[in-house]
Write an enzyme that holds these catalytic residues in place. Structure first.
Site, PDB file in Angstrom:
ATOM      1  N   TYR A  71       0.829  -1.199   0.000  1.00 26.97           N
ATOM      2  CA  TYR A  71       0.000   0.000   0.000  1.00 26.97           C
ATOM      3  C   TYR A  71       0.868   1.256   0.000  1.00 26.97           C
ATOM      4  O   TYR A  71       0.557   2.255  -0.626  1.00 26.97           O
ATOM      5  CB  TYR A  71      -0.922   0.015   1.228  1.00 26.97           C
ATOM      6  CG  TYR A  71      -1.950   1.118   1.125  1.00 26.97           C
ATOM      7  CD1 TYR A  71      -1.682   2.400   1.617  1.00 26.97           C
ATOM      8  CD2 TYR A  71      -3.171   0.900   0.487  1.00 26.97           C
ATOM      9  CE1 TYR A  71      -2.603   3.423   1.487  1.00 26.97           C
ATOM     10  CE2 TYR A  71      -4.093   1.909   0.362  1.00 26.97           C
ATOM     11  CZ  TYR A  71      -3.812   3.172   0.849  1.00 26.97           C
ATOM     12  OH  TYR A  71      -4.725   4.173   0.699  1.00 26.97           O
ATOM     13  N   PHE A 123      -7.880  21.800 -24.725  1.00 25.97           N
ATOM     14  CA  PHE A 123      -8.253  20.387 -24.728  1.00 25.97           C
ATOM     15  C   PHE A 123      -9.376  20.222 -23.706  1.00 25.97           C
ATOM     16  O   PHE A 123      -9.367  20.825 -22.646  1.00 25.97           O
ATOM     17  CB  PHE A 123      -7.088  19.433 -24.419  1.00 25.97           C
ATOM     18  CG  PHE A 123      -7.553  18.017 -24.592  1.00 25.97           C
ATOM     19  CD1 PHE A 123      -7.859  17.246 -23.493  1.00 25.97           C
ATOM     20  CD2 PHE A 123      -7.798  17.504 -25.856  1.00 25.97           C
ATOM     21  CE1 PHE A 123      -8.372  15.962 -23.654  1.00 25.97           C
ATOM     22  CE2 PHE A 123      -8.319  16.231 -26.028  1.00 25.97           C
ATOM     23  CZ  PHE A 123      -8.608  15.457 -24.927  1.00 25.97           C
ATOM     24  N   THR A 124     -10.325  19.375 -24.019  1.00 23.18           N
ATOM     25  CA  THR A 124     -11.578  19.314 -23.274  1.00 23.18           C
ATOM     26  C   THR A 124     -11.381  19.104 -21.779  1.00 23.18           C
ATOM     27  O   THR A 124     -11.812  19.921 -20.970  1.00 23.18           O
ATOM     28  CB  THR A 124     -12.444  18.163 -23.817  1.00 23.18           C
ATOM     29  OG1 THR A 124     -11.623  16.999 -23.825  1.00 23.18           O
ATOM     30  CG2 THR A 124     -12.907  18.432 -25.232  1.00 23.18           C
ATOM     31  N   ASP A 214       1.411  19.751 -21.131  1.00 20.15           N
ATOM     32  CA  ASP A 214       0.593  18.548 -21.239  1.00 20.15           C
ATOM     33  C   ASP A 214       1.413  17.661 -22.165  1.00 20.15           C
ATOM     34  O   ASP A 214       1.366  17.820 -23.387  1.00 20.15           O
ATOM     35  CB  ASP A 214      -0.784  18.889 -21.829  1.00 20.15           C
ATOM     36  CG  ASP A 214      -1.590  17.608 -22.058  1.00 20.15           C
ATOM     37  OD1 ASP A 214      -2.817  17.722 -22.241  1.00 20.15           O
ATOM     38  OD2 ASP A 214      -0.997  16.518 -22.066  1.00 20.15           O
ATOM     39  N   LYS A 257      -1.219   7.166 -23.708  1.00 17.57           N
ATOM     40  CA  LYS A 257      -0.830   7.396 -25.103  1.00 17.57           C
ATOM     41  C   LYS A 257       0.623   6.997 -25.263  1.00 17.57           C
ATOM     42  O   LYS A 257       0.933   5.809 -25.352  1.00 17.57           O
ATOM     43  CB  LYS A 257      -1.059   8.873 -25.497  1.00 17.57           C
ATOM     44  CG  LYS A 257      -2.528   9.248 -25.628  1.00 17.57           C
ATOM     45  CD  LYS A 257      -3.153   9.516 -24.283  1.00 17.57           C
ATOM     46  CE  LYS A 257      -4.506  10.178 -24.414  1.00 17.57           C
ATOM     47  NZ  LYS A 257      -5.227  10.250 -23.131  1.00 17.57           N
ATOM     48  N   ARG A 381     -14.527  15.564 -33.425  1.00 20.57           N
ATOM     49  CA  ARG A 381     -13.695  16.602 -32.811  1.00 20.57           C
ATOM     50  C   ARG A 381     -14.102  17.949 -33.423  1.00 20.57           C
ATOM     51  O   ARG A 381     -13.323  18.596 -34.126  1.00 20.57           O
ATOM     52  CB  ARG A 381     -12.218  16.329 -33.030  1.00 20.57           C
ATOM     53  CG  ARG A 381     -11.735  15.013 -32.450  1.00 20.57           C
ATOM     54  CD  ARG A 381     -11.337  15.067 -31.009  1.00 20.57           C
ATOM     55  NE  ARG A 381     -12.480  15.140 -30.076  1.00 20.57           N
ATOM     56  CZ  ARG A 381     -12.315  15.272 -28.767  1.00 20.57           C
ATOM     57  NH1 ARG A 381     -11.099  15.362 -28.264  1.00 20.57           N
ATOM     58  NH2 ARG A 381     -13.366  15.322 -27.955  1.00 20.57           N
ATOM     59  N   PHE A 448     -19.867  15.460 -25.420  1.00 24.13           N
ATOM     60  CA  PHE A 448     -19.590  14.561 -26.540  1.00 24.13           C
ATOM     61  C   PHE A 448     -19.516  13.106 -26.073  1.00 24.13           C
ATOM     62  O   PHE A 448     -19.742  12.190 -26.823  1.00 24.13           O
ATOM     63  CB  PHE A 448     -18.272  14.948 -27.228  1.00 24.13           C
ATOM     64  CG  PHE A 448     -17.133  15.088 -26.273  1.00 24.13           C
ATOM     65  CD1 PHE A 448     -16.886  16.294 -25.625  1.00 24.13           C
ATOM     66  CD2 PHE A 448     -16.342  14.000 -25.962  1.00 24.13           C
ATOM     67  CE1 PHE A 448     -15.860  16.409 -24.698  1.00 24.13           C
ATOM     68  CE2 PHE A 448     -15.317  14.109 -25.039  1.00 24.13           C
ATOM     69  CZ  PHE A 448     -15.076  15.326 -24.399  1.00 24.13           C
TER      70      PHE A 448
HETATM   71  C1  LIG Z   1      -3.825  16.050 -24.957  1.00 18.99           C
HETATM   72  C2  LIG Z   1      -4.572  15.324 -23.879  1.00 18.99           C
HETATM   73  N1  LIG Z   1      -4.464  15.758 -22.600  1.00 18.99           N
HETATM   74  C3  LIG Z   1      -5.135  15.135 -21.593  1.00 18.99           C
HETATM   75  C4  LIG Z   1      -5.958  14.045 -21.841  1.00 18.99           C
HETATM   76  C5  LIG Z   1      -6.701  13.424 -20.674  1.00 18.99           C
HETATM   77  O1  LIG Z   1      -6.047  12.224 -20.354  1.00 18.99           O
HETATM   78  P1  LIG Z   1      -6.870  10.993 -19.761  1.00 18.99           P
HETATM   79  O2  LIG Z   1      -7.559  11.486 -18.531  1.00 18.99           O
HETATM   80  O3  LIG Z   1      -7.825  10.554 -20.812  1.00 18.99           O
HETATM   81  O4  LIG Z   1      -5.806   9.959 -19.457  1.00 18.99           O
HETATM   82  C6  LIG Z   1      -6.092  13.563 -23.152  1.00 18.99           C
HETATM   83  C7  LIG Z   1      -6.965  12.406 -23.425  1.00 18.99           C
HETATM   84  N2  LIG Z   1      -7.286  12.180 -24.637  1.00 18.99           N
HETATM   85  C8  LIG Z   1      -7.975  11.015 -25.119  1.00 18.99           C
HETATM   86  C9  LIG Z   1      -9.238  10.661 -24.342  1.00 18.99           C
HETATM   87  C10 LIG Z   1     -10.281  11.714 -24.419  1.00 18.99           C
HETATM   88  C11 LIG Z   1     -10.410  12.576 -23.368  1.00 18.99           C
HETATM   89  C12 LIG Z   1     -11.373  13.570 -23.438  1.00 18.99           C
HETATM   90  C13 LIG Z   1     -12.187  13.692 -24.556  1.00 18.99           C
HETATM   91  C14 LIG Z   1     -12.051  12.796 -25.617  1.00 18.99           C
HETATM   92  C15 LIG Z   1     -11.083  11.812 -25.553  1.00 18.99           C
HETATM   93  C16 LIG Z   1      -8.259  11.191 -26.599  1.00 18.99           C
HETATM   94  O5  LIG Z   1      -7.772  12.170 -27.191  1.00 18.99           O
HETATM   95  O6  LIG Z   1      -8.896  10.320 -27.166  1.00 18.99           O
HETATM   96  C17 LIG Z   1      -5.386  14.210 -24.183  1.00 18.99           C
HETATM   97  O7  LIG Z   1      -5.465  13.790 -25.470  1.00 18.99           O
END
Ligand SMILES: Cc1ncc(COP(=O)(O)O)c(/C=N/[C@@H](Cc2ccccc2)C(=O)O)c1O
Length: 456
Positions: A71, A123-124, A214, A257, A381, A448
């Site tokens: 742990y 980014f979302t 990021d 990724k 997107r 989305f």
């Molecule tokens: C540039 C970047 N920065 C942070 C994150 C978050 O990381 P995590 O929390 O998912 O590990 C992502 C995640 N991208 C995935 C999954 C995804 C996430 C949100 C909306 C659509 C798709 C995608 O692009 O498919 C990223 O691309």
């Protein structure tokens, strides 16, 4: 020219199956014309995302058996810490369950209500966590990034004039950090040049603003620097990545990724006070600072993945496989984002479907049509992903209305790319038959993921 072949051989396979068109028409209806809501078993070639869908190597699977599930103080944490120090160069690391876990922590630690966070395109999840802390995201990416056809070699670059204009407008004390995404996902997987990183560092030093990354696809960014930036052609990607990260004070990382794992992420930094704060917060939201929501075996797999991701043969093939698909579409005159990105080929749905107005969700409609045509799953997107403006409640209308064909790492062969290209070309010929959609269910945030639509 010797053909590109995968720098690995296949040791295990996972059968995939083709369905019939009528089956897929039913499946997409049940999924509300949202590819996120399809069952994976109904998908033939899954290009929804490169996140967590990568194939692990035999060494990573072997590393799972070495996981220390203690742990506290697990050996596996120190393996991960050592890999981050050696390959990324940051002093400290706090594991999180995935990227947004790290985004949550750093937003809570560094952002005060009323702050501004400049970044190279939104980014979302990153923007959502900044807004949850009362911050405002400000886009400081170069204009070319918003033009799908602009063929700029480093479309992810920060526009220094925009960055400085923000500093002049709101004052450096209102800007806790700039967030530089490597690569820029929403612009089409576009890289930032080393020269631009140096310029951003200078501005940050001049004004006492932190420079955060990021770093989710930073290895792909390093490969583009090797290919396109003077003086880097003969450097191994591992060295280029280390130099890139040396300009930053820290990074958020989705290990799903670049790091070739199915789950995991981390927050890395050089300042001890931020480490301290992150350790206080992580126990509330993720777990002990030496596991942060991950099993020991996950940390072992990430550590091994960090060493594998900078292998020059691996990353060259990864980038070339994406390019192989994109070039087939370009040859057919199909509008895609140029230059071809690191992790995906992005269809320009606006140019593909000029007869569908943006508020009838052309990218969503195109992704659904692609699935019905061939069982290939892609991701919207565009306007749906852009969400609504928190102040006005209106749709955000992004210039980029894209369908992302995202290639998982070490999963598909070039023959699968041929099947995808064939289907997109077929849709291109029949594009006039594709109709717009209306949204019939809209969740309040990150719509989305779970929104539902019907054809108009
Ligand atoms: C540039 C970047 N920065 C942070 C994150 C978050 O990381 P995590 O929390 O998912 O590990 C992502 C995640 N991208 C995935 C999954 C995804 C996430 C949100 C909306 C659509 C798709 C995608 O692009 O498919 C990223 O691309």
């Amino acid at each position: 020219q010797r053909p590109w072949a995968e720098p690995y051989k296949i040791k295990a396979v996972e059968p995939i199956r083709m369905t019939t068109r009528e089956y897929r028409e039913q499946a997409i209806r049940e999924a509300g014309y949202n590819t996120f809501l399809l069952r994976s078993e109904d998908v033939y070639i899954d290009l929804l995302t490169d996140s967590g869908t990568n194939a692990m190597s035999d060494r990573q699977w072997g590393a799972l058996m070495m996981g220390d599930e203690a742990y506290a103080g697990a050996r596996s944490f120190f393996r991960l810490e050592e890999a981050v120090r050696e390959i990324y160069g940051f002093k400290y690391v706090v594991p999180t369950h995935q990227g947004r876990g790290a985004e949550h922590l750093i937003s809570r630690i560094l952002i005060k209500p009323g702050d501004y966070i400049p970044g190279n395109m939104y980014f979302t999840t990153t923007r959502t966590h900044q807004e949850l802390q009362g911050g405002t995201f400000v886009d400081v990416i170069i204009d070319e990034a918003h033009d799908p056809q602009a063929n700029h070699p480093f479309k992810g670059n920060v526009d220094i004039a925009k960055f400085e204009a923000l500093i002049d407008r709101v004052g450096a004390d209102k800007i806790p950090y700039i967030n530089v995404a490597l690569t820029v996902n929403m612009a089409g997987g576009q890289p930032v040049s080393m020269a631009n990183l140096r310029e951003v560092r200078k501005v940050c030093d001049r004004h006492g603003i932190r420079m955060w990354s990021d770093a989710t696809r930073a290895v792909e960014n390093a490969y583009f620097i090797k290919e396109r930036e003077e003086g880097y052609q003969d450097k191994p990607v591992r060295e280029i990545l280390k130099e890139m990260m040396s300009y930053f004070d820290g990074c958020t990382m989705s290990g799903k990724k670049d790091c070739l794992v199915n789950i995991g992420g981390f927050l890395a930094m050089n300042e001890e006070w931020i480490l301290q704060k992150a350790r206080e917060q992580v126990v509330i939201f993720e777990g002990m600072p030496t596991y942060g929501g991950l099993a020991g075996r996950d940390m072992e797999a990430i550590a091994q993945g960090i060493y594998e991701m900078v292998d020059d043969d691996y990353i060259a093939h990864r980038i070339h496989q994406v390019r192989y698909l994109g070039e087939q579409l370009l040859e057919a005159g199909i509008p895609i984002v140029q230059p071809i990105g690191g992790h995906a080929v992005f269809l320009d749905a606006r140019a593909f479907l000029p007869h569908i107005p943006q508020d009838q969700f052309p990218a969503q409609a195109l992704a659904a049509a692609l699935y019905v045509d061939s069982g290939v799953r892609a991701m919207e997107r565009g306007i749906v992903s852009a969400g609504r403006n928190p102040q006005t409640g209106e749709h955000n209308y992004p210039k980029l209305e894209l369908v992302r064909l995202t290639i998982p790492r070490r999963v598909y062969t070039d023959r699968h790319m041929d099947v995808v290209a064939y289907s997109v070309k077929h849709l291109w010929k029949e594009r006039d038959t594709i109709r717009g959609l209306r949204m019939v269910y809209e969740p309040p945030t990150l719509r989305f993921f779970t929104a539902r639509f019907e054809p108009i």
